[in-house]
Structure formats: structure tokens, C-alpha cells
Design an enzyme around this catalytic site. Sequence first.
Site, PDB file in Angstrom:
ATOM      1  CG  HIS A  72      -2.090  -0.913   1.085  1.00 16.05           C
ATOM      2  ND1 HIS A  72      -3.277  -0.723   1.723  1.00 16.05           N
ATOM      3  CD2 HIS A  72      -2.252  -2.029   0.339  1.00 16.05           C
ATOM      4  CE1 HIS A  72      -4.116  -1.679   1.381  1.00 16.05           C
ATOM      5  NE2 HIS A  72      -3.518  -2.489   0.553  1.00 16.05           N
ATOM      6  CE1 TYR A 201      -5.726   3.967   8.312  1.00 15.54           C
ATOM      7  CE2 TYR A 201      -6.520   3.729  10.566  1.00 15.54           C
ATOM      8  CZ  TYR A 201      -5.631   3.384   9.570  1.00 15.54           C
ATOM      9  OH  TYR A 201      -4.659   2.447   9.826  1.00 15.54           O
ATOM     10  N   PRO A 293      -5.415   0.318  18.316  1.00 20.19           N
ATOM     11  CG  PRO A 293      -7.301  -0.842  17.577  1.00 20.19           C
ATOM     12  CD  PRO A 293      -6.697  -0.205  18.789  1.00 20.19           C
ATOM     13  CE  LYS A 297       3.233   3.227  13.452  1.00 18.83           C
ATOM     14  NZ  LYS A 297       3.346   2.623  12.131  1.00 18.83           N
ATOM     15  CE1 TYR A 385      -1.758   3.913   9.286  1.00 18.12           C
ATOM     16  CE2 TYR A 385      -0.573   3.010   7.401  1.00 18.12           C
ATOM     17  CZ  TYR A 385      -1.653   2.984   8.272  1.00 18.12           C
ATOM     18  OH  TYR A 385      -2.631   2.016   8.131  1.00 18.12           O
TER      19      TYR A 385
HETATM   20  C1  PHB Z   1      -6.609  -4.314  10.248  1.00 19.77           C
HETATM   21  O1  PHB Z   1      -6.569  -4.574   9.047  1.00 19.77           O
HETATM   22  O2  PHB Z   1      -7.011  -5.139  11.067  1.00 19.77           O
HETATM   23  C2  PHB Z   1      -6.184  -2.961  10.716  1.00 19.77           C
HETATM   24  C3  PHB Z   1      -5.646  -2.065   9.818  1.00 19.77           C
HETATM   25  C4  PHB Z   1      -5.255  -0.813  10.234  1.00 19.77           C
HETATM   26  C5  PHB Z   1      -5.409  -0.452  11.558  1.00 19.77           C
HETATM   27  C6  PHB Z   1      -5.932  -1.348  12.477  1.00 19.77           C
HETATM   28  C7  PHB Z   1      -6.318  -2.612  12.051  1.00 19.77           C
HETATM   29  O3  PHB Z   1      -5.048   0.795  11.957  1.00 19.77           O
END
Ligand code: PHB
Length: 390
Positions: A72, A201, A293, A297, A385
Site C-alpha cells: 500500500h 480511516y 489499533p 503499531k 505510519y
Molecule cells: C486491520 O486490518 O485489522 C487494521 C488495519 C489498520 C489499523 C488497524 C487494524 O489501523
Amino acid sequence: MRRQVVIIGSGPSGLLLGQLLHGAGIDALILERSSKEHVLSRVRAGVLEKGTVELVRAVGLAGRLDAQGLKHDGIEFAFDDRRHRIDLHALTGGKRVVVYGQTELTADLMAGREVAGAETVYEAVDVMPHGFDGEAPCVSYVHGGTTHRVDCDFIAGCDGYHGITRRAVPERAIATFERSYPFGWLGILAEVPPVSHELIYASHPRGFALCSMRSPMRSRYYIQCEGGEKAESWSDQQFWDELRRRLPADAAEAVKTGPSFEKSIAVLRSFVAEPMRFGRLFLCGDAAHIVPPTGAKGLNLAASDVHYLFEALREFYAERSTAGLDAYSGRALARVWKAVRFSWWMTLLLHRFPDATPFAEKLRSAELGYVTSSQHAAAALAENYVGLPL
Ligand code: PHB
Ligand code: APR
């Protein structure tokens, strides 16, 4: 029985450390409380930083990760019915992340350990570290009704937040720092194509939502929910409806729905225990720290701890130098706190807090606008990130 290192816990931290030590000819036993099937059934996050991918490559187990991991180059932030792309690749001078489920990574590491013929005792109960403040530590455990004792040089506490190693340290020797958040994440997995090829997000007055994935045919979605809720009280239809409400119209329309095959709630917490070394006992990964989450990280921090600890142990066995071991806690914690800060910031930025004042909500909205319109602010987000340097 005697081993050079005893690793407590066979999550990603324990398995990765075990594999690195094995490759360096250092003999380590892993003691795991659960069954192998149970460890493999846990669904966790799935965004890997470059440093994490490189560690998996270093142990020769990145075949599936390289073939199936999704590279990504960006992420999206969505709010006020609009989507904004953060170009991670351009903003970081060519860095990216790889989306690959932690469950898959754990399976690859476990398979590698089996092929290497390195020993893991599953369903080891009453695991207890002893004597780590002296020169001759050992670990006791019960397996199949028999008590065993393993003498060793070092103990690695890779047993997660609920493990025994942190609790085995005298309270006066440890300081803990904690913040809990007044909400959780309800997550589902479904065998449907993801809404977009990059993560979204989303911040919405009804709460946060995240569109993630595991493969081109498998989606992972989350919505912010109340702290005490039960996953079972959400039907799939309720979940999909709520997810769509929190996304901009074009993304909501693109959501493909289907039956979920996993549904669970995660609580959000920031937690750090200091120091991460107590004599000959070293804490690693979730045993020492938890992050919400939001910044993805958790696993990456576990990997950086493992990297520092492995380098320190290798140096000790190769050169009889304790310099790396002495520096471990400080080095690991410096990086941990930066990720704790970033995860806390992402959490504050993207979630609706039940007690937020109108002033705080205005500031949050201004900050979302700033991060998605200023090159400098976006670059700081992107740098964190994709992962700060090890
Ligand atoms: C996930 O794919 O489970 C996932 C991805 C990004 C995040 C948290 C969880 O910030
Ligand atoms: N004895 C032996 N094993 C134990 C004990 C114990 N007393 N307590 C816990 N364990 C085992 C757990 O069963 C689990 O398999 O330790 C392991 C810890 O694994 P994780 O919780 O996955 O922690 P860690 O390996 O540090 O992984 C880092 O990254 O994405 C994040 O939080 C996520 O798990 C993830 C983490």
C-alpha cells in the site's frame, strides 16, 4: 533441562525472536500456555512496516508475505462526506506498508519453527520465571501433569498483556503508564472484496469507521462502539448499515456485504511498563506495552523490540559483551513512546469522544482539515505510519 534462552509466549514476538535466535545458533525453548490452534485462531491487525517485513525476510519466512502481502502506497482519511488520500510513498521518499494478516504471519513463523526442528511446548501451564535478578535464572512449568524446570541464561517475556512475566516482577521495580479510551472497536471479517484498494480511516459524527482488508477477496471492517457492548448483540445487517452511515456516499455505495465469519470487540488502551529489563528477564511486545489499533503499531512495535533484543543476545553470545543487553530497555522504550504518542494522536483525531466539548470537536475538525491539506502535517503522519527507523 538447560537452554540458553527461554521464551515465554508464542505470539509474533516469541516466534520471531525464536526464529532469529535459531538462525544465530542460539538455543531457545518456547513455552506457550495455549494450544497451537488457539494461537492461530486469534484475529489481529494486519499492517506491516518495512522493518517488520525485513525481519521476516531475515529469518527466511517471507515467501507467502512477499507473494500475497498487499503493498500500500497510501491511506485515505474520510470526513465531512469527502475522501482525502495521504500519499505515504511520495511523502516518505518511497516507503510503503504491506497489508498481511497477523494470523497468517503467525502461521508462517510457526511453520518455520517446525521445519527448523526448534521446540515449542504448547499448553504449558503455571509457567513461572525464577531467579532472574541473579546469575542463574530458570523457568518452571507444568505439562501433561508433570512439573518441569528449565535452567537458562536469559528469559524473554513475550507473553502479551495478560502474561505472567510482567506480573512476576516485584511491583516496586516497575512503573506503569496507562490511558484507557471510552469506546471499543467492533470488527468483522467477511469474504467480500474490499470497498477500496487502500485503507479508509473515517471520522463521522456517529463515530469512527475503518475499511481494511486481508486479500482482494477478504475485507476487514471496524466501527467504533461503546465500551461495554457485546459483539453478539450486533447482527451483520446492523453492522453493514452502521458502517455505511459513517462513510462518504461514494464509499458507502461501494461496500459489498456478505455474512461475517468473525466478529469481535477490541478495547482501546495505551499502556507502557518501564523498564523492559529486570536482570536476566526481558519484556518484549505486548507484555510491555499496548497501543490502540488506530495507528496499526502493535505488531510493529513487537517486531522492533525483538530486533533490539535479538541484536543484544547475539552480541552477548558472540562477544560476551553485555552492552546491547544493558541498552535494550532504553532503546526499545524510546521507540515505544513515539508509537504510543502516534497511536494516541490518531485515536484522538479520528474518534468521537462521548464527553467531547463543542470546542474540542471544533479543534478536532480543524486538525483533520490541517492534516489533509498541509504537506508538512501529512508528511509527519506518513513518516509515523510507515514506521520510524529502528
Ligand atoms: C486491520 O486490518 O485489522 C487494521 C488495519 C489498520 C489499523 C488497524 C487494524 O489501523
Ligand atoms: N505462559 C505462557 N504463555 C503465555 C502466558 C503464560 N502465562 N500468558 C500468555 N501467554 C501467551 C499467549 O497465549 C500468547 O500466545 O503469550 C502469547 C502472547 O502473544 P501476543 O498477545 O500476540 O503478544 P506479542 O507476541 O507480543 O504480539 C504483539 O501485536 O498486533 C499486536 O496486540 C497484537 O498480539 C499482537 C501484538
